[in-house]
Design a protein around this motif. Sequence first.
Motif, PDB file in Angstrom:
ATOM      1  N   UNK A 602       0.758  -1.130   0.091  1.00 35.38           N
ATOM      2  CA  UNK A 602      -0.091  -0.012   0.021  1.00 35.38           C
ATOM      3  C   UNK A 602       0.880   1.165   0.127  1.00 35.38           C
ATOM      4  N   UNK A 603       2.104   1.177   0.442  1.00 33.92           N
ATOM      5  CA  UNK A 603       3.146   2.231   0.641  1.00 33.92           C
ATOM      6  C   UNK A 603       3.411   2.777  -0.801  1.00 33.92           C
ATOM      7  N   UNK A 604       3.789   1.398  -1.672  1.00 36.64           N
ATOM      8  CA  UNK A 604       4.090   1.466  -3.090  1.00 36.64           C
ATOM      9  C   UNK A 604       2.713   2.400  -3.882  1.00 36.64           C
ATOM     10  N   UNK A 605       1.627   1.822  -3.555  1.00 41.58           N
ATOM     11  CA  UNK A 605       0.626   2.402  -4.287  1.00 41.58           C
ATOM     12  C   UNK A 605       0.410   3.829  -3.891  1.00 41.58           C
ATOM     13  N   UNK A 606       0.555   3.969  -2.508  1.00 40.73           N
ATOM     14  CA  UNK A 606       0.642   5.594  -2.214  1.00 40.73           C
ATOM     15  C   UNK A 606       1.525   6.429  -2.906  1.00 40.73           C
ATOM     16  N   UNK A 607       2.582   5.797  -3.010  1.00 37.47           N
ATOM     17  CA  UNK A 607       3.498   6.746  -3.557  1.00 37.47           C
ATOM     18  C   UNK A 607       3.242   6.903  -5.170  1.00 37.47           C
ATOM     19  N   UNK A 608       2.954   5.896  -5.883  1.00 32.04           N
ATOM     20  CA  UNK A 608       2.576   6.007  -7.201  1.00 32.04           C
ATOM     21  C   UNK A 608       1.542   6.899  -7.621  1.00 32.04           C
ATOM     22  N   UNK A 609       0.470   6.912  -6.770  1.00 30.62           N
ATOM     23  CA  UNK A 609      -0.702   7.892  -6.695  1.00 30.62           C
ATOM     24  C   UNK A 609      -0.053   9.333  -6.506  1.00 30.62           C
ATOM     25  N   UNK A 610       0.867   9.319  -5.806  1.00 35.10           N
ATOM     26  CA  UNK A 610       1.290  10.895  -5.395  1.00 35.10           C
ATOM     27  C   UNK A 610       2.288  11.364  -6.709  1.00 35.10           C
ATOM     28  N   UNK A 611       2.809  10.273  -7.162  1.00 32.50           N
ATOM     29  CA  UNK A 611       3.848  10.762  -8.548  1.00 32.50           C
ATOM     30  C   UNK A 611       2.867  10.849  -9.512  1.00 32.50           C
ATOM     31  N   UNK A 612       1.816  10.188  -9.879  1.00 30.54           N
ATOM     32  CA  UNK A 612       0.871  10.397 -10.744  1.00 30.54           C
ATOM     33  C   UNK A 612       0.015  11.725 -10.643  1.00 30.54           C
ATOM     34  N   UNK A 613      -0.056  12.191  -9.465  1.00 30.99           N
ATOM     35  CA  UNK A 613      -0.680  13.437  -9.196  1.00 30.99           C
ATOM     36  C   UNK A 613       0.175  14.644  -9.718  1.00 30.99           C
ATOM     37  N   UNK A 614       1.497  14.440  -9.418  1.00 29.48           N
ATOM     38  CA  UNK A 614       2.616  15.609  -9.821  1.00 29.48           C
ATOM     39  C   UNK A 614       2.625  15.519 -11.415  1.00 29.48           C
ATOM     40  N   UNK A 615       2.474  14.201 -12.064  1.00 29.00           N
ATOM     41  CA  UNK A 615       2.783  14.106 -13.476  1.00 29.00           C
ATOM     42  C   UNK A 615       1.485  14.803 -14.087  1.00 29.00           C
ATOM     43  N   UNK A 616       0.238  14.623 -13.582  1.00 27.83           N
ATOM     44  CA  UNK A 616      -0.852  15.410 -14.118  1.00 27.83           C
ATOM     45  C   UNK A 616      -0.925  16.976 -13.736  1.00 27.83           C
ATOM     46  N   UNK A 617      -0.370  17.272 -12.846  1.00 26.45           N
ATOM     47  CA  UNK A 617      -0.394  18.807 -12.493  1.00 26.45           C
ATOM     48  C   UNK A 617       0.881  19.426 -13.321  1.00 26.45           C
ATOM     49  N   UNK A 618       2.050  18.617 -13.906  1.00 25.63           N
ATOM     50  CA  UNK A 618       2.891  19.232 -14.879  1.00 25.63           C
ATOM     51  C   UNK A 618       2.570  19.158 -16.069  1.00 25.63           C
ATOM     52  N   UNK A 619       1.040  18.565 -16.575  1.00 29.21           N
ATOM     53  CA  UNK A 619       0.436  19.008 -17.641  1.00 29.21           C
ATOM     54  C   UNK A 619      -0.605  20.024 -17.570  1.00 29.21           C
ATOM     55  N   UNK A 620      -1.477  20.142 -16.370  1.00 34.92           N
ATOM     56  CA  UNK A 620      -2.509  20.923 -16.655  1.00 34.92           C
ATOM     57  C   UNK A 620      -2.516  22.017 -15.674  1.00 34.92           C
ATOM     58  N   UNK A 621      -1.338  22.036 -14.653  1.00 32.50           N
ATOM     59  CA  UNK A 621      -1.295  23.163 -13.705  1.00 32.50           C
ATOM     60  C   UNK A 621      -2.411  23.484 -12.891  1.00 32.50           C
ATOM     61  N   UNK A 632      -6.972   9.355  -3.428  1.00 32.15           N
ATOM     62  CA  UNK A 632      -6.693   8.023  -3.135  1.00 32.15           C
ATOM     63  C   UNK A 632      -5.179   7.433  -2.428  1.00 32.15           C
ATOM     64  N   UNK A 633      -4.381   8.158  -2.709  1.00 34.34           N
ATOM     65  CA  UNK A 633      -3.137   7.912  -1.904  1.00 34.34           C
ATOM     66  C   UNK A 633      -3.418   7.823  -0.445  1.00 34.34           C
ATOM     67  N   UNK A 634      -4.292   9.044   0.181  1.00 33.46           N
ATOM     68  CA  UNK A 634      -4.304   8.906   1.479  1.00 33.46           C
ATOM     69  C   UNK A 634      -5.243   7.590   1.844  1.00 33.46           C
ATOM     70  N   UNK A 635      -6.234   7.107   0.881  1.00 37.98           N
ATOM     71  CA  UNK A 635      -6.742   5.929   1.092  1.00 37.98           C
ATOM     72  C   UNK A 635      -5.962   4.836   1.186  1.00 37.98           C
ATOM     73  N   UNK A 636      -4.862   4.621   0.349  1.00 34.21           N
ATOM     74  CA  UNK A 636      -3.880   3.673   0.510  1.00 34.21           C
ATOM     75  C   UNK A 636      -3.227   3.567   1.965  1.00 34.21           C
ATOM     76  N   UNK A 637      -2.927   4.764   2.184  1.00 34.23           N
ATOM     77  CA  UNK A 637      -2.257   4.872   3.846  1.00 34.23           C
ATOM     78  C   UNK A 637      -2.965   4.267   4.696  1.00 34.23           C
ATOM     79  N   UNK A 638      -4.301   4.812   4.624  1.00 33.33           N
ATOM     80  CA  UNK A 638      -5.386   4.377   5.712  1.00 33.33           C
ATOM     81  C   UNK A 638      -5.344   2.725   5.463  1.00 33.33           C
ATOM     82  N   UNK A 639      -5.393   2.141   4.515  1.00 37.08           N
ATOM     83  CA  UNK A 639      -5.150   0.555   4.408  1.00 37.08           C
ATOM     84  C   UNK A 639      -4.070   0.133   5.320  1.00 37.08           C
ATOM     85  N   UNK A 640      -2.958   0.860   5.155  1.00 37.84           N
ATOM     86  CA  UNK A 640      -1.790   0.449   5.856  1.00 37.84           C
ATOM     87  C   UNK A 640      -2.016   0.454   7.352  1.00 37.84           C
ATOM     88  N   UNK A 641      -2.396   1.608   7.832  1.00 36.96           N
ATOM     89  CA  UNK A 641      -2.879   1.716   9.148  1.00 36.96           C
ATOM     90  C   UNK A 641      -4.027   0.784   9.709  1.00 36.96           C
TER      91      UNK A 641
END
Length: 881
Positions: A602-621, A632-641
């Motif tokens: 779930x930490x991998x999925x969290x980081x991947x979602x964060x990275x995807x969010x930055x990728x999208x922001x680089x395109x559309x600001x 959804x990254x926050x939801x993945x971390x909640x699964x860890x907890x």
Amino acid sequence: MNRMSVFLLFAAQCIASMSLADGPVASPGGLAINGDTPWVVMEKDFENPAIQEAIRDAERDWYKVFGYPPVIFKDDRRRAWTGPVIAFGSKENTSGLFASEVPEGKEQYQLAVSNVTHNPAITAIGSDTRGTIFAIYTFCEEVLGVDPMYVFTDNQPKRQSEITLPADFGIVSKKPTFEYRGWFINDEELHDGMHRDPLGGNVISMEWMDKILETLLRCKGNMIAPESAPYSDATVYELCKRRDVVITFHHILPVGVNMMDWPKGVPFSFVNHKDILVDAWTKSAKVLADKKVAWTIGFRGESDGAFWNSDPAAPKDDAGRAAVIAEAMQVQTDIIRSFDPDATIIAALWNEQGKFYNDGLLKVPDGVCKMFADDGRGFMRDKGDGSDLSPGDGLYYHVMMMMNTQNRTTEAVPPARFYSELKRYVEKDATKYAIINVSGIRPAAMSVEAITDFLWDAEPALTKTPEAAMKDYLLDWYGNEFGPKLATDLTELRLHYYDIPYMREQMPVQGRWRGARAEHLLQYLTQEMLKKYGKAVQNGEDLKAISGFENQFKQAKEPLVETAEFFPALWAQTKLLEKQIPADRRDYYQAHFTYQVAVHMHSCRMLAIVNEAFDAYLEDRDSKAFADNLKPALAELEKVLAEAHKAEYGKWDTMFMHVRLMDMWRTRLLLKETIAKIEDQPYTDGYRGFMRGSFWGSAQAYMDHGDGVFPYFYKHSGPGLEVLESGQPLPRTVRKRNAVPESELLKDAKFNSEHRYSIVPGRFQQGARLWTDRGYRVGEIPAYLQGATYVQTPMVDRASNNNNLITFTLKKNCSVYVGLKDEERELPSWLVGWEATGKSIDASNRLMLYKKNFAEGETPVLGSVVGSGVTAMYTVMIQEQ
């Protein structure tokens, strides 16, 4: 020793019932015992506190297995008793009662079916104190079926009515592979979080530390570094003495001196003030002289840094620095040998000391054991071919480590790695000393036991390939923990787990992170991306224009290669086996397997979602879309907890609350804060708890308690001090937090903090210590600040939200300077309007200087840096105009 196979071979439960009136009897097929089988314990052995503690532990084990406390005969079996007995003791004290064939040598023992006078008996006899302790615990393990790591694995022995041993039952110890075999309880967040000493005399409560020492001895360890930074008269050392456990030290405690808390106002220099350091080392050696000690020598600076960061007079070149370290180590060696000519002394070749030795610059004193270290990931930092190893050398090895990329709550160092790495030490007879950094023990209980078993007897592992030896060990361990039927499947699951892409020796992508990393890296990278660039996204900035973003973003993607494809099969295998685990072991399976796979996945999925969010922001600001994409990254971390909470049962009920170095809670709050700021919603900051989520805040509280207790020089250092020699006690004083000295420039100073501040009048200069809880010292300074009054601030208050953190009233017209780490995205509001001087000072970080003039009677108000992007606390200088 292969515990499960020995137990299955030699111990079987007797099916036939027996009359308690007649007592258990020996039979041609073996020796039967039950809860009424009496013990014979020698009074002289019981007078030995260490053996007495082992006997008491064995009594508890007996009660768990049979349900009755044991009957114990002192020094003899009663003449009216004709049945079997169990005899515990040392060879010396039992020799008048019966003969034994214990091997000569330290720590040796023997278990056998024998006779005590006319009674058939099981005898557990040791060659010396520690051999007797090992004999008792081996009886508990091999006969009663007690897991040596039960404190940390929750594996209680099965209740039995009778146990039968074959007539030829016998265990004879071999000479240990390593002479000193120890654990270092480092970064003790889990221990102190759940088991704090209520009086503050130690970080960890003595009840819990006694359980740690018991477990160490059950695993046939004999040495401990019990905490990160204890004082030389800490109560824990008395407990070690009672348990007959050798004391050793972290490399930050040369000769036992706690360099994490060097006293304020006392010079630190082995160039200009050798007498003070010699005085400190001598006093520490004196107070520890009645203990069994494997002394650590070396010379580093304050707060686990290189000494030249603490001493402005230090040489500037490597050769000169190595010469200072060599001289300090020789002086330390001479002090120790003045008290104990035969002392065991270890040179800690950690970080720069190891580098200087490998470069041929550092000479280690004659007769001192060289201790080589690993890199925190299980790879030793010697030359790798054994050419620099000599008989009598030793090692320092991590199975867990406080590092932004390693394991804090999981197993991560496979046994095959330390079998492979430590093989050359055994081959070169570099087996004098081995200290293993076990940190919180519980998350890596299997690794801790595996490497401790290796240190006791390396032969089973070294007769096979490292991979084959690991598989055999796992089969035995899982058979013991979860039952033989599941051992093969659980072993395959663990081997699958060890193949997580970024945990491999080489990662799929060889960039910044090259391999053998763990779950902390995923949390760390998530935090770094949010801390460094979340504010920029909120403001709609162009991330590509920010220096360092591209490289940081690239590093955040590296650990995720192949993980999306890898984890589904591992998770499915984990959950499938979960259903087959016996009901009484499912909780531990959750802690040992399910949570550990979940935190990675779930930490991998969290980081991947964060990275995807930055990728999208680089395109559309689009900042608002960025916030939505983070949810959804926050939801993945909640699964860890959620998986972590399932593993918090019994005495572990708050364990993950105290994970402060791999801080999942900080990641969660940073995600929530970033989303809330963009959506203009209420938010808290990224920290939690009264100590702001800081382990070192907790440790500092202990050091504050101890300051001025021992060593005496912490309050009263200086040439000619003879407190110990005179026997005069220290005067009783009441310590006041944030006491403010008189100053010609300011008055009425107030600090809105629970942490320590200090005003240093007229002494700002090169070498000044800027923070009260860090050892970093300032380098060159602008000439106009020479001799300024300055405020030492605590680094931990970089997380403070108080906007009136520091206030003082000026007695004269003054210029006030604030040194702020050169990384801010936005100036703190209270600094807006101050002059940016363009000048800076260096103290590990580059601190840019901001200036504002104040008139006599004015009261500057200095506040928080939270939200500015600054990751270090500022410092303050005041100079008369």
